[in-house]
Design an enzyme around this catalytic site. Sequence first.
Site, short mmCIF file in Angstrom:
data_model
loop_
_atom_site.label_atom_id
_atom_site.label_comp_id
_atom_site.label_asym_id
_atom_site.label_seq_id
_atom_site.Cartn_x
_atom_site.Cartn_y
_atom_site.Cartn_z
CG HIS A 196 1.94 -19.79 47.07
ND1 HIS A 196 3.02 -20.53 47.46
CD2 HIS A 196 0.94 -20.14 47.92
CE1 HIS A 196 2.69 -21.28 48.50
NE2 HIS A 196 1.44 -21.06 48.79
CB SER B 165 -0.46 -24.21 48.66
OG SER B 165 -1.08 -23.21 49.37
CG ASN C 194 4.72 -25.62 50.14
OD1 ASN C 194 5.19 -25.44 51.26
ND2 ASN C 194 3.55 -25.12 49.77
CD GLU D 294 6.73 -20.06 46.32
OE1 GLU D 294 7.78 -20.69 46.29
OE2 GLU D 294 5.62 -20.59 46.60
#
Length: 659
Positions: free
Chosen positions: A430, A409, A480, A442
Amino acid sequence: MSATRFSESVTGGIRNGVLVVTIDNPPVNAISAHVRQGLVKALDHAAALAMVVGVVITGAGRTFVGGADIKEFGKLPVEPALPEVIERIESNSKPVVAAINGAALGGGCEIALACHGRISGDKASFGMPEVKLGIVPGAGGTQRLPRLIGTIAAIDLIGSGRAVKATEALSLGLVDGLAKDHLDAALSLVHDLAGEPLRRTGMLEVPAVEPVAVEAAARKVLSKARGQAAPAEAVRLVKAAAKVDLKQGLADERATFLRLRDSEEAAALRHVFFAERQAGKVDKLEGIAPRKIETVGIVGTGLMGAGIAVAALTAGYRVVGIEQTEAAAANGHARIAGILDKSVQSGRLAATLRDECLAQLVVTANAGELAAADLVIEAVFDDLTVKTELFQRLDRIVRPDAILATNTSYLNPDEIAAATAHPERVVGLHFFSPANIMRLVEVVDCKATAPDVLATALAFARKLGKLPVVCGVTEGFIGNRIFSAYRREAEFMVEDGAAPHEIDAALEAYGFPMGIFTVYDMAGLEIAWARRKRQATTRDAKARYVEIADRLCEAGRFGRKTGRGWYDYSSGERAVDPEVTALIEAARAAKNIVSRDFTSDEIVARLLQAMADEGAALLAEGIAARSSDIDLVMINGYGFPAHKGGPVFAAETHKEATS
Ligand code: 3H9
């Protein structure tokens, strides 16, 4: 059968005394203007020929008709409008039967409903997905469907937008028959109907039903609407079908359709529709074939690894799970089987399919079994040393053409790749937790990733039924990074005077399932705290830093699981905690900040802008290929309401609305 061309997309040929009309408007036979014009001409043609006893309408290719042409929305209307075509079909004096070869969606389903008979092929599906586009059916769907299948089933289908397969359509009474050779069956139905009084759907009575059952069906659908207008309007129109005559019901439906079609909500959902179809398209991969994947290795069968395993198994892959000990492997196997069992219990998976999945699963402590894998995904502890050492080991075990994917991550996958002998076969995948449910993946295109490796990762994610979004290497990838900007801005506002519960209330009213501080508490505060401590020495000393979250962690407030975080959960419900309020006030006082009030609108506007600005940075850095990809990531991974179109789209519309 010689063909007559009625328009560029509609042809017809006479077979056994029946005019078989084929709609051929690739890719999905959407009802563009030339389709509507062609259908009217075809009906005229059939009426003029005495030898023709009736008409069959079918679609070329895999789709019957995918609905109105969404690309025409917002353009000047071209005659004839779909409701007129549908009225022509229903009132036709010779029988018209739909031979439904594939998906009959939206206006496509409405065409089928207006026919005097419907025969489904075994690959057909039926649905009115209009609410997913922020609109209601606009060509009679809300009035004809309840007449055919009853109010309750119609509320379910139209209010949720879900599609049903041929067998369910048959049991609902949506079609008259299901046949392998749907065209032959439709031809004989035309002959059966010829000369008989025709069953015109719009003339049927809506079957009577208990009002309490109708209300229960409506509540069920509306409980998932998250503040959107279209589902409630759709339910209202379906209910009205039992009370008003067809003409009045159709007029109300049409007016509602036109009003919603021009709404911000519909524009946002259309943006999402086309964004999803764009996502995962990469120019440099034109003509590059993906590698064949049959066996997927998954290292680490914790929550994330087990979720990925379930997604891969249910998509038909063989899975080899790897753990450090046989005891851990047994646990991993049980975890995966447990998720599969749950899917069976909730009706998402057939029991026979679960058994097939389990037959394709091995979980072992013998990493040598990965020699059979075409793709290995690591889902181990997010630590650079752990991951690089693992990839170096994998390098020696897997075949030279096997692909290695990391599910990190926050770590830099380029560094993981650089530690291997073949960085070109390393890619990031991801997943979001729970990985068997969450749609977003992702796909990280690392510095050295070979084009066919990226193409394979994309094809694999699609085969899992996921929505892949390509992203370059950056701390936290697209999601993120945006989430951090969002969190930072929310904390700035807390420091400036907004209470966490005010921010959460504004976000929830906007359409998020949960406000950011509630999400924080759900996820736990300690991982982000550990990361902040790691980054403390490298942080820009001049950048604004809000210490409130650190203070919460120092006080042992790690979120829901400890009963206390940004909120207090001791009563079982989230509650504002005076201790947190005092802590926030102390933090403001320490920086001499004079607290001020925030309106909900200002809270939302500032958060949207923070996300959009970070999005602009990601585009400028080449991390994201298009702003619509950023919107999709936030909608599918972080609860951003789809009917607002995603943060970049929403910030733009918000700016336009207030300027
Ligand atoms: C409606 O019908 C309103 C009526 O009640 C009233 C009217 C008065 N229009 O999804 P795919 C394009 S509202 C225009 O990857 P699949 C799509 O953009 C409509 N274009 O294919 C893509 O283009 P590109 C209600 C459309 O095989 C390409 O087709 N209907 C439309 O995975 C391939 O799409 C719906 O909401 C359209 N209607 O799935 C159904 N549909 O290649 C929407 C698709 O340039 N469509 N395109 O990127 C779908 O659900 C799926 O496309 C379908 C095929 C299941 C049909």
